[in-house]
Design an enzyme around this catalytic site. Sequence first.
Site, PDB file in Angstrom:
ATOM      1  CD  GLU A 165      50.938  37.258 -30.065  1.00 47.33           C
ATOM      2  OE1 GLU A 165      51.765  37.977 -30.660  1.00 47.33           O
ATOM      3  OE2 GLU A 165      50.062  37.718 -29.302  1.00 47.33           O
ATOM      4  CD  GLU A 219      52.140  39.687 -34.652  1.00 47.71           C
ATOM      5  OE1 GLU A 219      51.336  38.887 -35.169  1.00 47.71           O
ATOM      6  OE2 GLU A 219      51.898  40.312 -33.599  1.00 47.71           O
TER       7      GLU A 219
END
Length: 547
Positions: A202, A320
């Site tokens: 991220e 994810e």
Amino acid sequence: MEFRLSLVLILVSLPAILAQDVGNTKKAGNVKVVVNGILAIARVDNNFICATIDWWNHEKCDYNQCPWGSASALNLNLSHPLLAKSIQAFNQLRIRIGGSLEDQLLYDVGNLKYPCHPFRKKSHGLFGFSRGCLPMSRWDELNQFFSKTRPIVTFSLNALSGRHHKSGGVWVGDWDSSNAYDFINYTVLKGYQIDSWEFGNELSGRGIGASVGAEQYGKDLIKLKHIINQLYNKSRTKPALVAPGGFYDQGWFAKLLQVSGSGIVNVITQHMYNLGAGVDPKLVSRILNPGYLDLASGTFHDLEQTVKKNGPWASIWVGESGGAYNSGGRNVSDTFVNSFWYLDQLGMSAKYNTRVYCRQSLVGGNYGLLNRTSFVPNPDYYSALLWHRLMGQGVLAVNSNASADLRTYAHCARGRAGVTVVLINLSNDTDFIVNVENILDFNLGAHERNISKESYFKRSLKKTVSWVGRKALDKPVYREEYHLTPKNRNLRSKTMVLNGAPLEITKDGNIPELEPARVLANSPLTISPLSIKFVVLPYFDAQYACA
């Protein structure tokens, strides 16, 4: 283009036969579902289903809840028999080891430049934690467990090593690859089987907590690819390189692919948490809202187009996804109702050539597929297992005249002829009576498949036909149904019911058998309100799409 135009014309000509009773009582809706058995619109990996193991420890808390316990890769109870059996039931489950704390994780091997301590709460640390450490003794334990359970492993590496915090969440500077090099080298020398190495978590776009510019990221990927090629130079196969493991940002993702160039990144991963915060009181209503669920399709479409244009050599994964962020929704993400979102996401993402879908998490948070202390499966575990066992790699186009409440997806059946259809009924008052049909495009036959004239003539005689086709001539033909409902009709039940029988661990401590109901092919196919059904149609003619 010729095939698409023909398909559209035939579908438009199909008569609408939807009919519903009006009133406050339960309604019955007759619907037609047309599956294109001629050509697959997308393909997924054989191991499409994936689950994550995170680094969060018991101090990870959100909304006055601390739902992680001992679910971290650093302290997960690997000796619990139910954990092993839950993984082995997939034969093989893809597992990604990674998460927010990975970019603060050091590997206790080689000439480590920093003290290697466990993660600790730290008020000014990234995500409120200090650096953490993976001892090689724990890495050895994890790989011993993997050798027994045989998952396909992706390990996500620290991509902030060597960089410094500039301002806001921006981190700059070259990646220091020395610790990762020593760790990968240790893994190679030990003979541990890693399917793919992922880079960072991220950090794309504006990032979550931290971000790195796409140009810098691309240059560092070239460095990591060189390390992988060097250390695996004597191996028969090399692990894939996966990146960036972040939220989709069109400009950032395009730049990353342009800078890294052809053949560097094998897989582009995005993260998806489209339901909002885990504490949001609207969580259940969003899960049951077809219009809200549809919003995610735009992201899947846009990423597919970005990769096609800038990096067609790379495949696409959801690296994810837990539905609701910040550890998921308590008494929502671990209950039956969450399977409406989860299975819809699996079906939707597959249509846009998402090859792998990694669920956050296998264990831990409120969205774990398994209970974090007992390892007893939550409802979504069985949804994942059924998908893995029944849905093949070929994704088929579906056209339906049903209301938006009936979500329908179709794949080639896994490991056998025919197709598997998933029906997701979001309506609370409508029983849908479903007529599944096959569409045959005449132009595709002889021109693109080089079918013999005799075979082409026979096929041309068929119009849009039912899935039974011409197979059911002399003996009974059956379909297989897996009807999923919540125990006691409670959408927030943590027990899933299959064909009327609760799915519970057996007396000898095993995952229960998932047995279908065998139903005569010519009997009505129905899907009751607020339920899910997998339907295997073994004689559906999809030999070209599923070849």
